[in-house]
Design a protein around this motif. Structure first.
Motif, PDB file in Angstrom:
ATOM      1  N   UNK A   1      40.448  37.834  20.374  1.00 43.42           N
ATOM      2  CA  UNK A   1      41.100  37.670  21.669  1.00 43.42           C
ATOM      3  C   UNK A   1      40.300  38.344  22.774  1.00 43.42           C
ATOM      4  N   UNK A   2      39.766  39.501  22.463  1.00 44.46           N
ATOM      5  CA  UNK A   2      38.950  40.219  23.443  1.00 44.46           C
ATOM      6  C   UNK A   2      37.778  39.350  23.896  1.00 44.46           C
ATOM      7  N   UNK A   3      37.117  38.739  22.925  1.00 45.12           N
ATOM      8  CA  UNK A   3      35.979  37.878  23.277  1.00 45.12           C
ATOM      9  C   UNK A   3      36.442  36.619  24.008  1.00 45.12           C
ATOM     10  N   UNK A   4      37.608  36.131  23.624  1.00 44.45           N
ATOM     11  CA  UNK A   4      38.108  34.891  24.223  1.00 44.45           C
ATOM     12  C   UNK A   4      38.336  35.032  25.722  1.00 44.45           C
ATOM     13  N   UNK A   5      38.910  36.165  26.115  1.00 43.67           N
ATOM     14  CA  UNK A   5      39.350  36.290  27.509  1.00 43.67           C
ATOM     15  C   UNK A   5      38.329  36.977  28.400  1.00 43.67           C
ATOM     16  N   UNK A   6      37.219  37.462  27.815  1.00 44.03           N
ATOM     17  CA  UNK A   6      36.298  38.208  28.670  1.00 44.03           C
ATOM     18  C   UNK A   6      35.134  37.321  29.112  1.00 44.03           C
ATOM     19  N   UNK A   7      34.458  37.793  30.118  1.00 40.91           N
ATOM     20  CA  UNK A   7      33.300  37.095  30.656  1.00 40.91           C
ATOM     21  C   UNK A   7      32.247  36.962  29.561  1.00 40.91           C
TER      22      UNK A   7
ATOM     23  N   UNK B   1      46.116  40.900  25.269  1.00 43.50           N
ATOM     24  CA  UNK B   1      46.636  40.240  26.473  1.00 43.50           C
ATOM     25  C   UNK B   1      47.310  41.259  27.380  1.00 43.50           C
ATOM     26  N   UNK B   2      47.996  42.207  26.773  1.00 44.37           N
ATOM     27  CA  UNK B   2      48.624  43.278  27.557  1.00 44.37           C
ATOM     28  C   UNK B   2      47.607  44.039  28.378  1.00 44.37           C
ATOM     29  N   UNK B   3      46.497  44.430  27.727  1.00 42.15           N
ATOM     30  CA  UNK B   3      45.460  45.154  28.463  1.00 42.15           C
ATOM     31  C   UNK B   3      44.923  44.334  29.623  1.00 42.15           C
ATOM     32  N   UNK B   4      44.719  43.044  29.350  1.00 42.94           N
ATOM     33  CA  UNK B   4      44.085  42.199  30.350  1.00 42.94           C
ATOM     34  C   UNK B   4      45.019  41.893  31.520  1.00 42.94           C
ATOM     35  N   UNK B   5      46.260  41.509  31.211  1.00 44.68           N
ATOM     36  CA  UNK B   5      47.127  41.004  32.278  1.00 44.68           C
ATOM     37  C   UNK B   5      48.275  41.927  32.656  1.00 44.68           C
TER      38      UNK B   5
ATOM     39  N   UNK C   1      50.676  48.427  36.852  1.00 45.98           N
ATOM     40  CA  UNK C   1      50.109  49.481  37.692  1.00 45.98           C
ATOM     41  C   UNK C   1      50.293  49.133  39.164  1.00 45.98           C
ATOM     42  N   UNK C   2      50.062  47.870  39.494  1.00 45.50           N
ATOM     43  CA  UNK C   2      50.125  47.455  40.893  1.00 45.50           C
ATOM     44  C   UNK C   2      51.567  47.363  41.369  1.00 45.50           C
ATOM     45  N   UNK C   3      52.410  46.648  40.600  1.00 48.94           N
ATOM     46  CA  UNK C   3      53.768  46.392  41.043  1.00 48.94           C
ATOM     47  C   UNK C   3      54.711  47.554  40.802  1.00 48.94           C
ATOM     48  N   UNK C   4      54.645  48.111  39.580  1.00 47.02           N
ATOM     49  CA  UNK C   4      55.601  49.171  39.243  1.00 47.02           C
ATOM     50  C   UNK C   4      55.017  50.558  39.467  1.00 47.02           C
ATOM     51  N   UNK C   5      53.750  50.582  39.900  1.00 45.41           N
ATOM     52  CA  UNK C   5      53.058  51.858  40.121  1.00 45.41           C
ATOM     53  C   UNK C   5      53.067  52.747  38.870  1.00 45.41           C
ATOM     54  N   UNK C   6      53.085  52.096  37.702  1.00 40.78           N
ATOM     55  CA  UNK C   6      52.988  52.876  36.457  1.00 40.78           C
ATOM     56  C   UNK C   6      51.552  52.839  35.988  1.00 40.78           C
ATOM     57  N   UNK C   7      50.891  53.993  36.074  1.00 38.56           N
ATOM     58  CA  UNK C   7      49.520  54.082  35.626  1.00 38.56           C
ATOM     59  C   UNK C   7      49.520  54.531  34.169  1.00 38.56           C
ATOM     60  N   UNK C   8      48.711  53.862  33.355  1.00 33.03           N
ATOM     61  CA  UNK C   8      48.753  54.071  31.911  1.00 33.03           C
ATOM     62  C   UNK C   8      47.310  54.218  31.429  1.00 33.03           C
ATOM     63  N   UNK C   9      46.825  55.484  31.434  1.00 34.02           N
ATOM     64  CA  UNK C   9      45.388  55.713  31.234  1.00 34.02           C
ATOM     65  C   UNK C   9      44.846  55.049  29.969  1.00 34.02           C
ATOM     66  N   UNK C  10      45.512  55.304  28.839  1.00 32.58           N
ATOM     67  CA  UNK C  10      45.008  54.753  27.568  1.00 32.58           C
ATOM     68  C   UNK C  10      45.616  53.397  27.240  1.00 32.58           C
ATOM     69  N   UNK C  11      46.506  52.932  28.061  1.00 29.28           N
ATOM     70  CA  UNK C  11      47.164  51.667  27.749  1.00 29.28           C
ATOM     71  C   UNK C  11      48.125  51.784  26.565  1.00 29.28           C
TER      72      UNK C  11
END
Lengths: 490, 490, 490
Positions: free
Chosen positions: B272-278, B324-328, B334-344
C-alpha cells in the motif's frame, strides 16, 4: 538524487504483483492449513491437560519450540537484516527488504512445509514447530539475497525467494527422507544451498552486465556499527539455530559444539584478518562475516559426538577459510567468473556450508555404537538394524525404529551424496531462476542506481546533504570569486 | 543551540517532583506489596518441591511467565524506545524518555495491579505474572507518548502516565470482571485506550497552540535505521505479547494467529505504501509503523478459533487501513481537529485497536460449542452454563466454573460494549489530563524547542556541527570577501 | 588519518600471539574437557528418558540454564559491546573488541571453571550450566576493559583478561567454598572485582603517562544512541543475570528484587543527573550507566528476603551514588590518583559492587529462621546445623546438608570478609597485571592514537571526511584568496 530513478521499469506492476501474491498466499493458507492438534481448541484433551496440569501445580512443560523460536526469529529479522546494513547508502533497503521478503516468504515456507505433511483431510497443521521450520527455511533466500544485495528490485527478490523455497523444500525432503542424510543445523540444506543458489543467479546477471566498481558499494563508519548488531545477534543465537531440530542430550551437545565452534571462528577470523591486511589491522567485512563461519561449519555435525576439540578445530578452520575467501577468492570469482557477491555469502555460507557437509560425513564415518550406544540410531536413523534384527528392548525401551542397517561408511557416503545433490539442485535452479529474473518481468535496477536506497525509498532531503550542498554552493561562489579576482586585480 | 532553552519553566521543580514521585512509589510499594507465594522463602512447600524436584530429575517446570516475560520486556523498552527514535534530533529523548517513563510507570503499574488483588492482609503479591502484567500496562502510556512525542517535558509524560495507568486499571477491571469481555492481546485495553487517550491530550494541546510545521519534525537517514530496530523487535515479539495472558492450546493459537496476521500486515503495508506514493516507492513511516498493525488487529481474537485465513485477512486489512490513515487521515485530523500525532499512533494503535475490538466481537458471535467444545467456556467464561446447569463432568474433569449462560450474540454485544466503554474512558480522561497538563505544573515546551533533544539533554558540541560551523564561518568570510571585492575593484 | 598509526609496535607479533593463544586453548579444551552427562550421547539413560518423555507427552522440562542462558549471552556481547560504543571514534573497537575478547575469554573461563570441577577421570564437564558460568565470568574482564577503553591494544586486553579470569576463579572459589559467603548476582565477585582490577591496571598506566584531555574522548550524537542499545539490553536482562545461579522461589525473588532495584536506580539516576547539571538537563553518560547501578547493588542480596522496599531503597541509593561519582569522584581520582576510567566503571560497577557487598552483609545479619524457615539453610548453607544437630526431617524432606552452625552475625562477618578479600585480590593482581602490560610485550597505544578506531581497523575514507576535506580545501583556497585580496586591492 532524482536522476535515473525512473530507469526501474514497471514499478506500478510490481506493486500490483505484490498485492496479488499476498492474496494468493491468503487463499492457499486458508485452504491448505489448519491449527495443529496442540493449538486446537476443539480437542478436549488439551483442555483436560491444561486443567489437571494447572490444578496440581504440575503443568505440562512447554515444548522446546516455544523457547527456541524467539531466538531464531531474532536471527532472521534482526540478524540477517542488520548484517546487510553495512553499505553506506543501502541500509534502509537492507533492513526494510529483509523485513518485506521474510514476511512474504515465511508464509510461502509454511505452505511448502505443510504440503509435505498433509494429514488425512489434506490439511497441513500449523504449530510452533512448523513456524520454527518456516523461519529456518526463510534463511536460505535471505542468504541468496546477500549475494544480490543492492542489485535487484524487491520484486526480483520476492520472486526468487518463492522459487528458491520450493526447490529448497524438495531438496531437503529428498535428502532427509530418501537419502536419510543428517544435517541438524541445516548447513547443507540452508547455508550451502542458499549461497550457491544466490551465486548462480548472480552468475547469470554477470553474463549480461559485467560487474563494475560502484562508488556506493562500500560502508560508512556508522553503517559498519549498524551491521555489527546483525553479526552479534546471529553469533549469539547460532547455538539455538543449530539445535532447533534436536532435543535431549543431542540438543545440549549441539549448543555446546556450536558455541565452541563459533568462538573458534571468531578468534581465528580476527587473527587472520589482521594477518593478511596492511599494518595488521582488522577489517570490518571479515569481522562482520567470517566470525560466524564456525556456526555454519559445525551445523551438520552439531548433534554428533565430535568432541569439544573437533568443534573448535572445525570452527577455527572455517574462520580461516572464510577470511582468505574474502581476500583472495571473491575478487577472483568476480573478475574471472563475473560472479558479483555483495555480502560475500560464498565465504560465510558457501564454503563453510560445504566444509560442514564434509565434516559431517567424516563424523558419520567415525560414529560407532561404542561412542554413541543406542543413541547412534536416534542420530542416524538409517543405521538402525532392520525390522528383523531390531530387538524388542531397543524398540520398547528406547523407541528405536527399524532402519536400513547402514554401516558407518555407507552413512558417510550418503552424507556426501546429500551435499552433492544440494549443490547441484542449488546451482541449476539458481541459473534457471536467474534467467527468468533477467527477463525483467520483475523489473531491474540500472547500473547507476545500484546500492542506492533512493531506488526503493522516498528519502528526505537531509541536513548533511544540505551541508554538502552548502559546500558546493560555497565552492561555486568561491570559484567565481577566484575567477573574478584576477580580473579585479588586473 | 542555546537559544530559547530556558523557555521551559520550572526545571528545578520538575527534578524535585521526580525525586518526590520515586519516594512516594517506594513508600507505597513498601507498604502495599509483598512477595507472592511462589517467591516467598518462608513457605516450606517451595523448599520441599525444589528439593524433591531437583532430587528426582523431575523438576517443576517454570511458569510460562518466566519465558514470555523477557520478550515483552524487550518490546517495551527496546521496541517502543527505538521505534520513536525516527526524528532526526529527538533520538536521545525518544530512547531516554521511554527508559525513564517506563521505569517510573512499571512501579505505578505494580501498585495499580496490586491494589485490585489484595490478599487477606491487604498486601498485593509480587510475582512474575504481576511483573508481566505491569509491563503490558506500561505499553498504554508509551503509546500515548507517541502522539505527544517531542512536544512535552518529561514531567508532563510522567504525570500523564500515572493518571493514565489509574484509568487504564479501572477500565480493564470493569471490562474484564463486570462486562466479562475478552481481549487476550489487550488490543482494546492497551492499544485503543493508549492511542485515544494520547490523542485526547493532543487535542487539548491543539486548542491552545495550533499544530505548525516544524523544521525538526522529520527523520534523518540514520534515525530511520535506528527506528527500524524498534519496529523489528516489536514485530518479532508481538506473538509473545498477544499470548502472554493465555496458556495451553489458546497460547499456541495466539502465537500462530499473531504471526499470520502481522505477516499479512507487513506485506500489505509495504504494498500500500508503494501504491499511494510518488514513483511507487516505499515510505519509511509506513514501514516502521503500519507493518505492525496486524499485531494489534488480531489481539482481541488472538486466542479464538479465527482460523489461519481469518488472521491473515484481518492483518492485511489493518496494514491497508494503517497506511491509508497515515496518508489521508492524519493530515486531515491535524488540520481540521488540530490533533497533532507525532508518531501516528492513531494509525498503528487507534484504528487497528478498534478493528481488533470489532473483529473480536464478530468472532465471539460466531463461536459455537461445535467449534470449541468445552474450551468455549475457558475462552469465554461468561458463556459457561450457570451453577444449576453446569455438569459435574465439566466441573471436575475440565475445571469449568459456573458462568452467565450467555449466548454467542450476547457475548458479542458485551465485546462491543467493552470497546465503547474503553473509547469513552480513554477520550474523557485524556481530555481532563490534557487540561491539567496545560496548566504547566509540569512545565511546557516552547514551539521553537519542540522535537529538539537540546531541551532535555546536555549535548556535546559535535564535529558535524563544527563542520557546519566551519562552513558558516567560511561563508561569512567569503561574503565579506565578496563584499570587499567590488570595493577593491573600484 | 595515517599519522602515527605505526607507533603501535609489534602488530605482527600480536597477530601471531593471537593465533598461538587460540591453539593453546584448543589443546587445553581438547585435553581437559568432555561433554557433561546431560550432553552425552553415550548415556543410555538420556535416550530412555527422551523416549519415555516424548512418548507420553510428558517430556522432561528443560533446565533453567537453557532459558536464562540466551539473556545473559545478550548482556555480555550486545550489552557490554554497545554500552562502550559511546565514544565518537571508537565505536567499531568497542563492539569489535568486546566481540574478540569475549570469544577468547569464554574459552578461558570454561577451562578455569572446569579445572575446579574435575570428575574422577580428570575431565571437566561441559554443560549448559558451565556455559552460563563462563558467560558470567567473562563480564569481569569486560568491566575492567571499560576502565581502559581506548587506551590499549587488543592484545593487552586479551592478556589482561586471561590473567584476570584466573585470579577471578581463585577468588570466587575461596569466597564461595571456604568463606561460604553468598553472592547470588556476583556483585562482589564480578562487578567489584572487575572494576577494581581494571582501575588498578589504569593506576599503573597513569604512573607512566599522566592522563590528559583527548579531543576524541567524547561522544557524538549518533554514538550516544548506539550506546543506549547496550544500556537498555543490560537493564532489561539484569534480572536474568542476578537469578542465573538460583532456582525455585529464590530465583523468582531475585527477579522481583532486581527489577525493583534497577527501576529505582533508573529513576533516581535521571533525577540526580538533572539535579546536578547545568539547566537541570539530563546527561547521557549518567543515563547510560548509572541507571544500571541498582542491578549491581542488589546482586549479593538478590535471593534474600530483603523485601520490595529494601530492593527499591538500595537501588535508588546506588543510582544516586553512581551519578555523584561521575560528577565529583571520577575527576578527582583522575586528577589526584592519576587513575583514568574511560567508562566510569568505578561508578557503575565499583561503588555499587561494594554497596552490594555491604547490603548483603546487613541482610545476612538480619536473616532469621523466622523469616526464612528452613530456606535459611538453602540460602546460607553455612548457617545450617552441623551434622549432629541436623534433624532427619530437614535432611530427608528438604534436602538440607549439614553446615557450620553459623549465627546471623557470623555470616554477616564472613560476607564482609569476602568483600575485603575480593577487593584486595582485585587491586593487587590488577597492579601486577598493569606492570606486566606496561612492558609492551603486548604492544601499546601512543597518546595521539588513543580513542581512535584507526588503531585497530582499516577504515574507509568517508564521505563526511571528504566533506570536511572539501571544507579545508575551500578554506585554504579561500585564505589564499583573502591573502591575495589585499594585494589585489593595493
Amino acid at each position: 538524487m532524482g536522476k535515473g530513478m525512473l530507469s526501474v521499469c514497471g514499478e506500478k506492476q510490481q506493486v500490483v504483483l505484490l498485492f496479488l501474491i499476498e492474496i494468493i498466499l491468503i487463499v492457499l493458507i486458508g485452504t491448505l492449513t489448519t491449527y495443529g492438534p496442540e493449538a486446537n481448541a476443539n480437542l478436549l484433551k488439551n483442555l483436560k491437560e491444561d486443567y489437571n496440569g494447572n490444578n496440581e501445580h504440575n503443568r505440562k512443560p512447554q515444548s522446546d519450540s516455544l523457547r527456541i523460536y524467539p531466538n531464531v526469529h531474532v536471527m532472521i529479522w534482526i540478524g540477517f537484516g542488520y548484517l546487510m546494513t553495512f553499505l553506506k547508502r543501502y541500509g534502509q533497503s537492507a533492513i526494510g527488504l529483509t523485513f518485506l521478503i521474510s514476511a512474504v516468504l515465511v508464509q510461502v515456507a509454511l505452505i511448502c512445509e505443510g504440503v509435505l505433511h498433509f494429514d488425512k483431510n489434506n490439511k497441513a497443521y500449523l504449530s510452533l514447530s512448523s513456524l520454527l521450520s518456516a523461519d529456518v527455511a526463510v534463511a536460505a533466500p535471505l542468504i541468496s539475497m546477500g549475494a544480490l544485495l543492492g542489485k535487484t528490485t524487491y520484486m526480483q527478490l520476492v520472486f526468487m525467494g518463492i522459487v528458491e523455497l520450493i526447490v529448497y523444500t524438495i531438496n531437503k525432503y529428498i535428502n532427509e527422507h530418501h537419502l536419510m542424510a543428517v544435517d541438524a543445523g541445516d548447513s547443507m540444506y540452508v547455508h550451502a544451498f542458499g549461497a550457491y543458489f544466490g551465486l548462480a543467479v548472480s552468475f547469470v546477471f554477470g553474463r549480461k552486465d559485467k560487474p563494475k566498481e560502484h562508488h556506493l558499494e562500500g560502508p560508512s563508519y556508522q553503517s559498519d556499527i549498524f551491521a555489527m548488531i546483525g553479526t552479534v545477534f546471529l553469533w549469539l543465537f547460532w547455538p539455538s539455530f543449530n539445535s532447533a531440530s534436536l532435543d535431549g542430550d543431542s540438543q545440549q551437545r549441539a549448543i555446546i559444539n556450536t558455541l565452541l565452534s563459533i568462538s573458534g571462528s571468531c578468534v581465528i577470523a580476527f587473527a587472520t584478518s589482521a594477518l593478511i591486511s596492511k599494518d595488521n589491522k582488522f577489517n570490518m567485512v571479515h569481522v562482520q562475516n567470517s566470525t560466524l563461519a564456525g556456526g555454519v561449519a559445525i551445523g551438520t555435525a552439531a548433534g554428533m559426538m565430535c568432541k569439544p576439540i573437533g568443534a573448535l578445530i572445525i570452527g577455527s578452520l572455517a574462520g580461516l577459510l572464510s577470511v582468505l575467501g574474502y581476500k583472495y577468492l571473491t575478487p577472483f570469482i568476480q573478475k574471472r567468473l563475473r560472479i558479483h557477491d555483495t555480502c560475500g555469502v560464498h565465504n560465510l555460507h558457501g564454503m563453510p556450508g560445504v566444509l560442514a557437509g564434509i565434516f559431517g560425513a567424516i563424523m558419520a564415518a567415525l560414529a560407532t555404537q561404542n561412542s554413541y550406544d543406542y543413541s547412534l540410531y536416534e542420530i542416524f536413523p538409517a543405521r538402525a538394524p532392520n525390522f528383523e534384527k531390531l530387538t524388542s528392548e531397543m524398540r520398547n525401551d528406547y523407541g528405536i525404529l527399524p532402519g536400513n542397517d547402514r554401516t558407518a561408511l555407507e552413512q558417510a557416503g550418503y552424507q556426501i551424496l546429500a551435499l552433492t545433490v544440494t549443490l547441484l539442485m542449488a546451482s541449476i535452479s539458481g541459473v534457471i531462476t536467474g534467467l527468468i529474473l533477467r527477463t525483467s518481468v520483475c523489473g531491474s535496477v540500472a547500473e547507476e542506481d545500484k546500492f542506492d536506497d533512493a531506488v526503493h525509498w522516498e528519502l528526505e532531503e537531509e541536513e548533511e546533504e544540505e551541508g554538502l550542498h552548502e559546500i558546493s554552493k560555497i565552492k561555486e561562489r568561491n570559484s567565481r570569486a577566484n575567477d573574478q579576482l584576477p580580473m579585479g586585480t588586473i
